[in-house]
Scaffold this active site. Structure first.
Site, mmCIF file in Angstrom:
data_model
loop_
_atom_site.group_PDB
_atom_site.id
_atom_site.type_symbol
_atom_site.label_atom_id
_atom_site.label_comp_id
_atom_site.label_asym_id
_atom_site.label_seq_id
_atom_site.Cartn_x
_atom_site.Cartn_y
_atom_site.Cartn_z
ATOM 1 N N GLU A 178 -0.651 25.063 31.849
ATOM 2 C CA GLU A 178 0.825 25.033 31.832
ATOM 3 C C GLU A 178 1.382 24.014 32.824
ATOM 4 O O GLU A 178 1.712 24.340 33.948
ATOM 5 C CB GLU A 178 1.417 26.415 32.135
ATOM 6 C CG GLU A 178 2.937 26.418 32.011
ATOM 7 C CD GLU A 178 3.590 27.736 32.416
ATOM 8 O OE1 GLU A 178 4.796 27.878 32.192
ATOM 9 O OE2 GLU A 178 2.891 28.608 32.966
ATOM 10 N N LYS A 215 0.649 25.464 27.373
ATOM 11 C CA LYS A 215 2.012 26.005 27.467
ATOM 12 C C LYS A 215 2.907 24.908 28.014
ATOM 13 O O LYS A 215 2.749 24.481 29.163
ATOM 14 C CB LYS A 215 2.059 27.247 28.354
ATOM 15 C CG LYS A 215 3.442 27.895 28.407
ATOM 16 C CD LYS A 215 3.419 29.285 29.014
ATOM 17 C CE LYS A 215 4.810 29.891 29.040
ATOM 18 N NZ LYS A 215 4.817 31.300 29.519
#
Length: 297
Positions: A178, A215
């Protein structure tokens, strides 16, 4: 069939989204305030975590929260150590709801340098991964932050994410990489161009049995991350809401086919400790349905 194999198939093939229920020590007070619980309602971290676990339990045990629309849920370590209705949280999610559990493993962000914030060191990562493996946890999540289009900084973020990600893969879990890009950055589009190129370099170096999830902040240009969605080493690309309202986040997610939502604040928007169970459940059902529909494109 093992839990991991079932979970991998669910994430890869079924429609739905991933609920981010992983507010940690730094973000929990704000999450509770938005839920209608002020800081004078608890004393110290333990009472604060009790309060937020009650909130998460209310969400997870609501009729709308199940594996038909919610593919997975990201948990904070404190939640992993607690029970839901007398069952360990990750076990409850998977066995009772068919919702795939993930674990947040990062310990927060370092100071801003070269336009980015790297992850702080993650001491005892091996022990944490072993704890996750004792429960039906499928993968992990770890967040870095990109404030501007600085190539060296973004390269350092991606290098660090994949370095830690390989440790997680070696432990038998799937890491969610992420590298969040600030939605208010004046160089957001340029940062996304650099970020995509750096991620592709690392994906191409992964071994045959090494899989990751990504993400990402929803991109300025629709379908910009299609190369990442299609990459054979990527199980799924999920999107963070990043400060967008739920309506805006849903709209941007729907404009990017193949990306599914993994919202935190946008999921809990409108939920309140003061609501009756009927009001709470209806509000959560509306939220889950809207995010599900945005993720089903």
């Amino acid at each position: 069939m093992s839990s991991f194999t079932e979970q991998l198939a669910k994430i890869k093939t079924e429609k739905g989204f991933i609920a981010a229920l992983d507010q940690s020590g730094g973000s929990t007070p704000k999450a509770l305030r938005l839920y209608g619980v002020s800081e004078d309602a608890y004393n110290g971290d333990e009472e604060m975590f009790d309060m937020v676990h009650k909130m998460r339990t209310r969400i997870v045990t609501a009729p709308a929260f199940n594996g038909q629309r919610v593919l997975g849920a990201i948990l904070f370590e404190n939640t992993l150590d607690r029970d839901i209705q007398g069952v360990p949280s990750a076990t409850y999610l998977w066995q009772e709801l068919s919702v795939v559990p993930f674990l947040k493993v990062d310990k927060g962000l370092a100071a801003l340098e070269q336009g980015v914030q790297l992850m702080k060191p993650i001491p005892q990562l091996g022990e944490l991964l072993e704890k996750a493996k004792q429960q039906p946890v499928f993968g992990t999540k770890m967040r870095s932050f990109i404030a501007e289009a600085n190539e060296a900084g973004i390269g350092a973020v991606v290098d660090q994410q994949f370095e830690v990600g390989k440790q997680i893969i070696a432990a038998g879990l799937v890491p969610i990489i992420e590298p969040e890009v600030d939605i208010n950055s004046p160089t957001k589009a340029e940062a996304e161009t650099i970020l995509k190129a750096k991620i592709l370099e690392h994906l191409d170096q992964l071994g045959d049995d090494e899989l990751v999830m990504l993400k990402l902040t929803l991109p300025e240009e629709a379908c910009f991350y299609q190369d990442l969605i299609n990459h054979p080493k990527v199980v799924k690309v999920v999107a963070l809401s990043g400060g967008y309202s739920r309506d805006d986040a849903n709209s941007k997610c729907a404009a990017n086919p193949g990306i599914i939502a993994s919202f935190s604040r946008a999921l809990t928007e409108g939920l309140s400790a003061q609501q009756s169970d009927e009001e709470f459940n209806a509000s959560l059902d509306t939220a889950i349905d809207s995010i599900y529909q945005a993720s089903a494109t």
